[in-house]
Design an enzyme around this catalytic site. Structure first.
Site, PDB file in Angstrom:
ATOM      1  CD  GLU A  22     -80.768  -2.295 -53.130  1.00 18.46           C
ATOM      2  OE1 GLU A  22     -80.339  -2.766 -52.046  1.00 18.46           O
ATOM      3  OE2 GLU A  22     -80.527  -2.792 -54.241  1.00 18.46           O
ATOM      4  N   PRO A  43     -82.489  13.082 -56.548  1.00 14.10           N
ATOM      5  CG  PRO A  43     -80.408  14.029 -56.922  1.00 14.10           C
ATOM      6  CD  PRO A  43     -81.194  13.280 -55.907  1.00 14.10           C
ATOM      7  CG  HIS A  44     -80.543   9.920 -60.210  1.00 15.42           C
ATOM      8  ND1 HIS A  44     -80.876  10.235 -61.513  1.00 15.42           N
ATOM      9  CD2 HIS A  44     -79.419  10.636 -59.912  1.00 15.42           C
ATOM     10  CE1 HIS A  44     -79.997  11.099 -61.995  1.00 15.42           C
ATOM     11  NE2 HIS A  44     -79.093  11.359 -61.041  1.00 15.42           N
ATOM     12  N   PRO A 224     -80.393 -16.996  -4.930  1.00 13.87           N
ATOM     13  CG  PRO A 224     -78.398 -18.010  -5.554  1.00 13.87           C
ATOM     14  CD  PRO A 224     -79.871 -18.091  -5.771  1.00 13.87           C
ATOM     15  CG  ASP A 247     -87.405 -11.731   3.704  1.00 14.72           C
ATOM     16  OD1 ASP A 247     -88.201 -11.007   4.302  1.00 14.72           O
ATOM     17  OD2 ASP A 247     -87.387 -12.968   3.814  1.00 14.72           O
ATOM     18  CE  LYS A 269     -87.656 -12.804   9.331  1.00 11.76           C
ATOM     19  NZ  LYS A 269     -88.390 -12.734   8.073  1.00 11.76           N
TER      20      LYS A 269
END
Length: 463
Positions: A22, A43-44, A224, A247, A269
């Site tokens: 699957e 094989p299968h 912040p 900044d 600054k």
């Protein structure tokens, strides 16, 4: 980064899947969608694989794996339930320098199959480098719900327009056209409804609009520090900017959201050390906008709270430069919340005052009697250098020396530290932290004992 995200063109190129169960069916379906020449070695086989083989969509080698099957292949996937076979496939692929994916074995993968959202030609791929496939699938489901189906049509339309848009001589004007195209709500509705003729008319209108780039400046509050506190509007502005002027207080985590090809200009600054004078910053914003660029002026916290944002906008207004403002979470709100300190509380404070630690002359001149009244919270920005003066003035004007204080260093960031103590210790406590730090004064600080949710390990009690 353990794996480089890479989209591969496999159309008509030979690939090999070792295994016939699957899992092999799922992998084969993806490779067939990519129009690869698929060989199945097992094989299968599952019935679906046999059906595809009978339709001539893939080739089957119904035998045990042997290394010669790898010759000339661009990619191999090992999808057997036999670890020794998967190991052999991986070893042989590595020897031949062929990308190999061993299902459910990240240590044996030189290539990872991501979770995919298909809006062809637009593709979104999500990978956890094999460490958490279920998490990748859950993220895919969430993103899938956000992306409308017509995005594929929009991407196809953009591909058809590339040569025409290249004829627009100005680079910025070309990018503005694409931004208008991809955010054009009427066009999006027309594509979603299959109204091709109307969509072509909308595109023609966009192409015929004046392409002259008009510069503008957007003042954006970065918050912040924690990038998660950047507003959605702020994030969008960073993604659209041609130039970002930022900044010292803007965190690297926030800067990581800036559009990669945008120009970044640092104008950091701090008190007493202006590497770029304010007047020069004002002039820089004017010059960049006059070049037709979309400029983001990115400031820590909120630009209108001790951020000098008003001064910069005055300059722009006088020069007739269009501007807008995206507020940010100010340091007082962010640092207090991340320290477990509510700025107001019915049992403690009915008022909060934000105070700058220095005026434009570098002094701290305040109405001290008003600041020394009870049942309020004081928040000093940029106050470390004047901590001793703040302590003395508040006590002189009647605020008890046992009033709780907190100093928050690198607030909201991973490096956040909180030092708590009493007002009479403020000058001493200030020597234990570095800038940027915020000073919070008031009985609400005591609530941090119960409400500190973020940084208990980084909180120090005062002496």
């Amino acid at each position: 980064m353990d794996f480089l995200p890479l989209f591969c063109q496999l159309q008509h190129k030979p690939v090999l899947i070792v295994g016939g169960g699957e899992v092999a069916v799922r992998k084969a379906r993806l490779l067939l969608d990519a129009k690869a020449r698929v060989t199945i070695n097992a094989p299968h086989l599952e019935p679906q694989l046999m059906s595809w083989a009978e339709q001539g969509l893939l080739t089957v080698c119904a035998a045990d794996f042997h290394p010669e099957l790898l010759d000339g292949k661009w990619l191999v996937i090992a999808a057997t339930n036999q670890p020794e076979v998967n190991q052999q496939v991986f070893n042989e692929a590595n020897r031949r320098q062929i990308f190999c994916n061993v299902v459910d074995s990240p240590a044996h993968c030189s290539a990872i199959m991501p979770a995919i959202i298909d809006r062809s030609p637009l593709m979104v791929a999500i990978s956890s480098a094999g460490s958490a496939p279920l998490l990748s699938r859950q993220l895919r489901e969430k993103i899938e719900a956000l992306l409308p189906q017509h995005l594929g049509q929009l991407a196809t339309l953009a591909g058809k327009l590339r040569e025409r848009v290249k004829a627009i001589p100005d680079k910025l004007a070309r990018r503005r056209f694409w931004e208008r195209l991809f955010s054009h709500e009427r066009l999006a509705c027309q594509l979603a409804r299959g109204q091709q003729q109307a969509a072509e008319e909308s595109v023609a209108e966009l192409l015929n609009e004046p392409q002259q780039s008009k510069g503008s400046v957007t003042l954006v509050g970065a918050g912040p520090g924690d990038a998660g506190l950047l507003t959605l509007n702020g994030l969008q502005q960073l993604q659209q900017a041609d130039v970002v002027v930022y900044d010292r207080l803007v965190s690297q985590e926030v800067l990581a959201h800036v559009r990669r090809d945008a120009e970044r200009i640092f104008v950091g600054k701090e008190a007493g050390c202006h590497c770029v004078p304010q007047q020069a910053i004002n002039q820089l914003l004017l010059e960049q906008a006059r070049l037709g660029k979309q400029v983001v002026r990115l400031k820590g916290g909120d630009p209108f709270i001790f951020g000098r944002g008003g001064e910069e906008l005055e300059t722009l207004a006088e020069a007739g430069i269009p501007f807008s403002v995206v507020p940010g979470i100010t340091a007082a709100s962010g640092c207090a919340a991340y320290s477990g300190i509510p700025l107001t509380h019915r049992d403690h404070a009915q008022r909060v005052q934000f105070i700058t630690g220095h005026d434009k002359e570098g002094n701290i001149a305040q109405e001290w009697p008003a600041l020394a009244t009870p049942r309020q919270t004081l928040v000093f920005y940029m106050g470390l250098a004047h901590a001793g003066r703040i302590q003395d003035e508040l006590q002189t004007h009647g605020l008890p020396g046992h009033t709780p204080v907190a100093l928050v260093e690198q607030g909201t960031r991973l490096q956040q530290r909180v030092v708590r103590g009493k007002l009479q210790q403020l000058a001493q406590l200030a020597t234990q932290v570095e800038s940027p730090s915020l000073i919070i004064i008031g009985s609400v600080v005591t609530l941090a004992d119960k409400l500190d949710w973020y940084g208990e390990a980084n909180t120090l009690a005062g002496v």
